[in-house]
Design a protein around this motif. Structure first.
Motif, PDB file in Angstrom:
ATOM      1  N   ALA A   6       0.826  -1.207   0.000  1.00  0.00           N
ATOM      2  CA  ALA A   6       0.000   0.000   0.000  1.00  0.00           C
ATOM      3  C   ALA A   6       0.862   1.258   0.000  1.00  0.00           C
ATOM      4  CB  ALA A   6      -0.940  -0.003   1.196  1.00  0.00           C
ATOM      5  N   LEU A   7       1.857   1.318   0.874  1.00  0.00           N
ATOM      6  CA  LEU A   7       2.720   2.503   0.934  1.00  0.00           C
ATOM      7  C   LEU A   7       3.485   2.674  -0.372  1.00  0.00           C
ATOM      8  CD1 LEU A   7       4.050   4.899   2.295  1.00  0.00           C
ATOM      9  CD2 LEU A   7       5.634   3.301   3.422  1.00  0.00           C
ATOM     10  N   TYR A   8       4.012   1.596  -0.892  1.00  0.00           N
ATOM     11  CA  TYR A   8       4.752   1.666  -2.150  1.00  0.00           C
ATOM     12  C   TYR A   8       3.852   2.189  -3.279  1.00  0.00           C
ATOM     13  CZ  TYR A   8       7.657   0.211  -6.091  1.00  0.00           C
ATOM     14  OH  TYR A   8       8.401   0.190  -7.245  1.00  0.00           O
ATOM     15  N   ALA A   9       2.640   1.666  -3.368  1.00  0.00           N
ATOM     16  CA  ALA A   9       1.704   2.097  -4.411  1.00  0.00           C
ATOM     17  C   ALA A   9       1.328   3.574  -4.229  1.00  0.00           C
ATOM     18  CB  ALA A   9       0.450   1.229  -4.377  1.00  0.00           C
ATOM     19  N   MET A  10       1.093   3.989  -2.984  1.00  0.00           N
ATOM     20  CA  MET A  10       0.698   5.376  -2.734  1.00  0.00           C
ATOM     21  C   MET A  10       1.870   6.330  -2.994  1.00  0.00           C
ATOM     22  SD  MET A  10      -2.240   6.709  -2.093  1.00  0.00           S
ATOM     23  CE  MET A  10      -3.292   5.545  -1.288  1.00  0.00           C
ATOM     24  N   GLU A  11       3.097   5.910  -2.693  1.00  0.00           N
ATOM     25  CA  GLU A  11       4.262   6.738  -3.016  1.00  0.00           C
ATOM     26  C   GLU A  11       4.423   6.875  -4.527  1.00  0.00           C
ATOM     27  OE1 GLU A  11       7.194   6.161   0.841  1.00  0.00           O
ATOM     28  OE2 GLU A  11       7.474   4.832  -0.886  1.00  0.00           O
ATOM     29  N   LEU A  12       4.153   5.811  -5.250  1.00  0.00           N
ATOM     30  CA  LEU A  12       4.198   5.878  -6.711  1.00  0.00           C
ATOM     31  C   LEU A  12       3.133   6.853  -7.219  1.00  0.00           C
ATOM     32  CD1 LEU A  12       5.242   4.965  -9.469  1.00  0.00           C
ATOM     33  CD2 LEU A  12       3.693   3.011  -9.311  1.00  0.00           C
ATOM     34  N   ALA A  13       1.938   6.779  -6.666  1.00  0.00           N
ATOM     35  CA  ALA A  13       0.865   7.697  -7.061  1.00  0.00           C
ATOM     36  C   ALA A  13       1.275   9.143  -6.786  1.00  0.00           C
ATOM     37  CB  ALA A  13      -0.422   7.361  -6.324  1.00  0.00           C
ATOM     38  N   LEU A  14       1.891   9.387  -5.631  1.00  0.00           N
ATOM     39  CA  LEU A  14       2.334  10.743  -5.296  1.00  0.00           C
ATOM     40  C   LEU A  14       3.373  11.232  -6.294  1.00  0.00           C
ATOM     41  CD1 LEU A  14       2.316  13.182  -3.422  1.00  0.00           C
ATOM     42  CD2 LEU A  14       3.968  11.982  -1.962  1.00  0.00           C
ATOM     43  N   SER A  15       4.309  10.383  -6.652  1.00  0.00           N
ATOM     44  CA  SER A  15       5.328  10.802  -7.625  1.00  0.00           C
ATOM     45  C   SER A  15       4.700  11.090  -8.986  1.00  0.00           C
ATOM     46  CB  SER A  15       6.451   9.776  -7.738  1.00  0.00           C
ATOM     47  OG  SER A  15       6.000   8.581  -8.315  1.00  0.00           O
TER      48      SER A  15
ATOM     49  N   GLU B  67      -4.430  19.891  -4.873  1.00  0.00           N
ATOM     50  CA  GLU B  67      -5.278  19.160  -3.926  1.00  0.00           C
ATOM     51  C   GLU B  67      -4.959  17.665  -3.925  1.00  0.00           C
ATOM     52  OE1 GLU B  67      -7.488  20.134  -1.532  1.00  0.00           O
ATOM     53  OE2 GLU B  67      -6.688  22.117  -2.016  1.00  0.00           O
ATOM     54  N   SER B  68      -4.750  17.097  -5.089  1.00  0.00           N
ATOM     55  CA  SER B  68      -4.403  15.672  -5.186  1.00  0.00           C
ATOM     56  C   SER B  68      -3.077  15.390  -4.507  1.00  0.00           C
ATOM     57  CB  SER B  68      -4.330  15.223  -6.647  1.00  0.00           C
ATOM     58  OG  SER B  68      -5.599  15.206  -7.224  1.00  0.00           O
ATOM     59  N   ILE B  69      -2.099  16.246  -4.746  1.00  0.00           N
ATOM     60  CA  ILE B  69      -0.790  16.067  -4.120  1.00  0.00           C
ATOM     61  C   ILE B  69      -0.918  16.137  -2.606  1.00  0.00           C
ATOM     62  CG2 ILE B  69       1.483  17.146  -3.797  1.00  0.00           C
ATOM     63  CD1 ILE B  69       1.328  17.871  -6.846  1.00  0.00           C
ATOM     64  N   LYS B  70      -1.691  17.083  -2.118  1.00  0.00           N
ATOM     65  CA  LYS B  70      -1.895  17.228  -0.672  1.00  0.00           C
ATOM     66  C   LYS B  70      -2.561  15.979  -0.092  1.00  0.00           C
ATOM     67  CE  LYS B  70      -4.252  20.154   2.744  1.00  0.00           C
ATOM     68  NZ  LYS B  70      -5.000  19.123   3.413  1.00  0.00           N
ATOM     69  N   LYS B  71      -3.629  15.517  -0.730  1.00  0.00           N
ATOM     70  CA  LYS B  71      -4.361  14.352  -0.231  1.00  0.00           C
ATOM     71  C   LYS B  71      -3.491  13.096  -0.230  1.00  0.00           C
ATOM     72  CE  LYS B  71      -7.925  12.305  -2.515  1.00  0.00           C
ATOM     73  NZ  LYS B  71      -9.296  12.109  -3.024  1.00  0.00           N
ATOM     74  N   ILE B  72      -2.792  12.858  -1.321  1.00  0.00           N
ATOM     75  CA  ILE B  72      -1.962  11.658  -1.402  1.00  0.00           C
ATOM     76  C   ILE B  72      -0.779  11.761  -0.439  1.00  0.00           C
ATOM     77  CG2 ILE B  72      -0.540  10.226  -2.915  1.00  0.00           C
ATOM     78  CD1 ILE B  72      -2.474  10.993  -5.198  1.00  0.00           C
ATOM     79  N   SER B  73      -0.235  12.959  -0.255  1.00  0.00           N
ATOM     80  CA  SER B  73       0.840  13.149   0.728  1.00  0.00           C
ATOM     81  C   SER B  73       0.362  12.773   2.124  1.00  0.00           C
ATOM     82  CB  SER B  73       1.331  14.596   0.726  1.00  0.00           C
ATOM     83  OG  SER B  73       1.952  14.916  -0.488  1.00  0.00           O
ATOM     84  N   GLU B  74      -0.872  13.140   2.440  1.00  0.00           N
ATOM     85  CA  GLU B  74      -1.447  12.776   3.741  1.00  0.00           C
ATOM     86  C   GLU B  74      -1.604  11.255   3.849  1.00  0.00           C
ATOM     87  OE1 GLU B  74      -5.056  15.076   3.798  1.00  0.00           O
ATOM     88  OE2 GLU B  74      -3.983  16.927   4.329  1.00  0.00           O
ATOM     89  N   TYR B  75      -2.040  10.613   2.780  1.00  0.00           N
ATOM     90  CA  TYR B  75      -2.166   9.157   2.788  1.00  0.00           C
ATOM     91  C   TYR B  75      -0.801   8.489   2.988  1.00  0.00           C
ATOM     92  CZ  TYR B  75      -6.930   9.637   0.900  1.00  0.00           C
ATOM     93  OH  TYR B  75      -8.244   9.943   0.699  1.00  0.00           O
TER      94      TYR B  75
END
Length: 146
Positions: A64-73, A111-119
């Protein structure tokens, strides 16, 4: 388009609701850009996308963390590319393109960057395992309590 493909693969693998919605949003963005390009008399050329990851295992971070970090990038990369287009519009005295990028994309990207950063921060705190399952459940129910 690359981000849409990657989001679909992540959607299949883990965090289904979040990444399905992200994929749909990216497709809508691509359609807006294609429509705008056509309205302005341009030509849209779609190239094949190579090397799309389909596995999101990460021994240390967890899936999950790996996938969410990829999404953030990906979101940060998209924002950077949009800012580049906005800059080109400014240098070429094209206020219509600059306004289109600003009004349709830039605020939403932030907004997307902020939300995903929080995740990402939440997933880093909870670690792998059962906490990730709870995190995924919270994403499933996000927005249902409005």
């Amino acid at each position: 388009m690359l981000s849409e493909y990657i989001y679909i693969y992540i959607y299949i693998y883990i965090l289904a609701k979040f990444f399905k919605e992200s994929s749909e949003e990216e497709r809508e963005h691509a359609e807006k850009l294609i429509k705008y390009q056509n309205i302005r008399g341009g030509k849209v050329v779609l190239h094949p996308i190579k090397n799309v990851p389909s596995e999101f295992d990460h021994e240390e971070k967890g899936d999950a963390l790996y996938a969410m970090e990829l999404a953030l990038s990906l979101e940060k990369l998209t924002n950077e590319k949009l800012l580049n287009v906005h800059s080109v519009a400014g240098r070429n005295n094209d206020p219509q393109l600059a306004d289109f990028i600003e009004s349709e994309f830039l605020a939403e990207q932030v907004e997307s960057i902020k939300k995903i950063s929080e995740y990402v921060a939440q997933l880093r705190r909870i670690g792998k395992g059962h906490g990730t399952w709870h995190f995924n459940q919270s994403l499933l129910h996000e927005g249902n309590t409005a």
